[in-house]
Scaffold this active site. Sequence first.
Site, short mmCIF file in Angstrom:
data_model
loop_
_atom_site.label_atom_id
_atom_site.label_comp_id
_atom_site.label_asym_id
_atom_site.label_seq_id
_atom_site.Cartn_x
_atom_site.Cartn_y
_atom_site.Cartn_z
N ASP A 154 69.36 86.52 65.87
CA ASP A 154 68.52 86.32 64.68
C ASP A 154 67.69 87.55 64.39
O ASP A 154 67.36 88.32 65.30
CB ASP A 154 67.62 85.09 64.90
CG ASP A 154 67.12 84.51 63.59
OD1 ASP A 154 67.64 84.89 62.51
OD2 ASP A 154 66.21 83.66 63.64
N ASN B 86 74.50 78.27 57.07
CA ASN B 86 74.37 79.60 56.45
C ASN B 86 75.07 79.71 55.09
O ASN B 86 74.83 80.65 54.34
CB ASN B 86 74.85 80.71 57.39
CG ASN B 86 73.91 80.97 58.56
OD1 ASN B 86 74.35 81.31 59.66
ND2 ASN B 86 72.61 80.82 58.35
C1 IPE Z 1 70.71 80.89 63.31
O1 IPE Z 1 69.93 81.74 62.55
C2 IPE Z 1 72.17 81.05 62.93
C3 IPE Z 1 72.78 82.29 63.36
C4 IPE Z 1 72.23 83.20 64.12
C5 IPE Z 1 74.13 82.50 62.90
P1 IPE Z 1 69.28 81.26 61.17
O2 IPE Z 1 68.49 82.41 60.69
O3 IPE Z 1 70.32 80.73 60.28
O4 IPE Z 1 68.35 80.06 61.65
P2 IPE Z 1 67.05 79.45 60.99
O5 IPE Z 1 67.37 79.22 59.54
O6 IPE Z 1 65.95 80.44 61.17
O7 IPE Z 1 66.78 78.19 61.76
C1 IPE Z 2 70.89 86.46 61.77
O1 IPE Z 2 69.97 87.18 61.02
C2 IPE Z 2 72.29 86.59 61.24
C3 IPE Z 2 72.83 85.41 60.57
C4 IPE Z 2 72.26 84.24 60.51
C5 IPE Z 2 74.13 85.56 59.91
P1 IPE Z 2 69.27 86.57 59.74
O2 IPE Z 2 70.07 86.95 58.54
O3 IPE Z 2 69.01 85.13 59.92
O4 IPE Z 2 67.90 87.39 59.76
P2 IPE Z 2 66.44 86.87 59.36
O5 IPE Z 2 66.18 85.62 60.16
O6 IPE Z 2 66.46 86.61 57.89
O7 IPE Z 2 65.55 87.98 59.76
MG MG Z 3 67.45 84.06 60.63
#
Ligand code: IPE
Ligand code: IPE
Ligand code: MG
Length: 230
Positions: free
Chosen positions: A12, A60
Amino acid sequence: MTVPRHIAIIMDGNGRWARERNLPRIKGHEQGAESVRAVTEACVELGVEFLTVYAFSTENWKRPAAEVAALFVLLEHFIAQELPTLMKNNVRLAAIGRLHELPDTCQRALAEAIAQTAANTATTLILALNYSGRAEIIDAVQALCADAAAGTLGDIDQDAISARLYTAPYPDPDLLIRTSGEMRLSNFLLWQLSYTEIHVTEKLWPDFGKDDLRAAIAEFNKRQRRYGGL
Ligand code: IPE
Ligand code: IPE
Ligand code: MG
């Protein structure tokens, strides 16, 4: 030092990493792919047998279509670009999730890379794609019901459920790492993480490297795993 057999990672913070630099979010995802490369290599060096990385959740899809599309383009590039390195490092590629709902070109690239690396014997890198723990449990319950209807269902115990999860061939993770400081599971491996040790770091995923993995393993070694006993 005990090396975890199976490490799972909620990668994340790619978006935050990009925002801090006034870059588009996809640049964060691109840099995040570099971290996957580094951490996979570290797992090979350390002798970690299984590394599961949460790359795309079933939730996602709620993101803007342009970001979702860019993520799948990145995935295809990553697979094509990494294949020689995976072969050189003896890494076996695998995937869990509702893979049949991924774009066709992704499915093909993935299936090819999985087939090509199938005989490799170092770390197994498992990509969680269009994955969520609840979807996985729903699919397992459907498989149970199908077996019941066919008259082939035995006892419904832990093994009966584990055997019908996407992760059936793998042991449960010993260590879960989540980057970017969020203290939640976000629908990741809900069944499998029952007794997994959790390590949350403030580091954003694109900044996470080999040393951070080693630090997480060092911390894991200080834990006393009791599994409900004494
Ligand atoms: C979790 O991250 C999913 C992945 C790393 C693929 P998210 O960014 O989607 O999770 P939330 O929305 O903060 O819970
Ligand atoms: C994790 O990074 C990758 C995926 C969920 C695909 P994020 O895209 O969730 O990054 P933040 O949480 O917005 O920083
Ligand atoms: Mg995230």
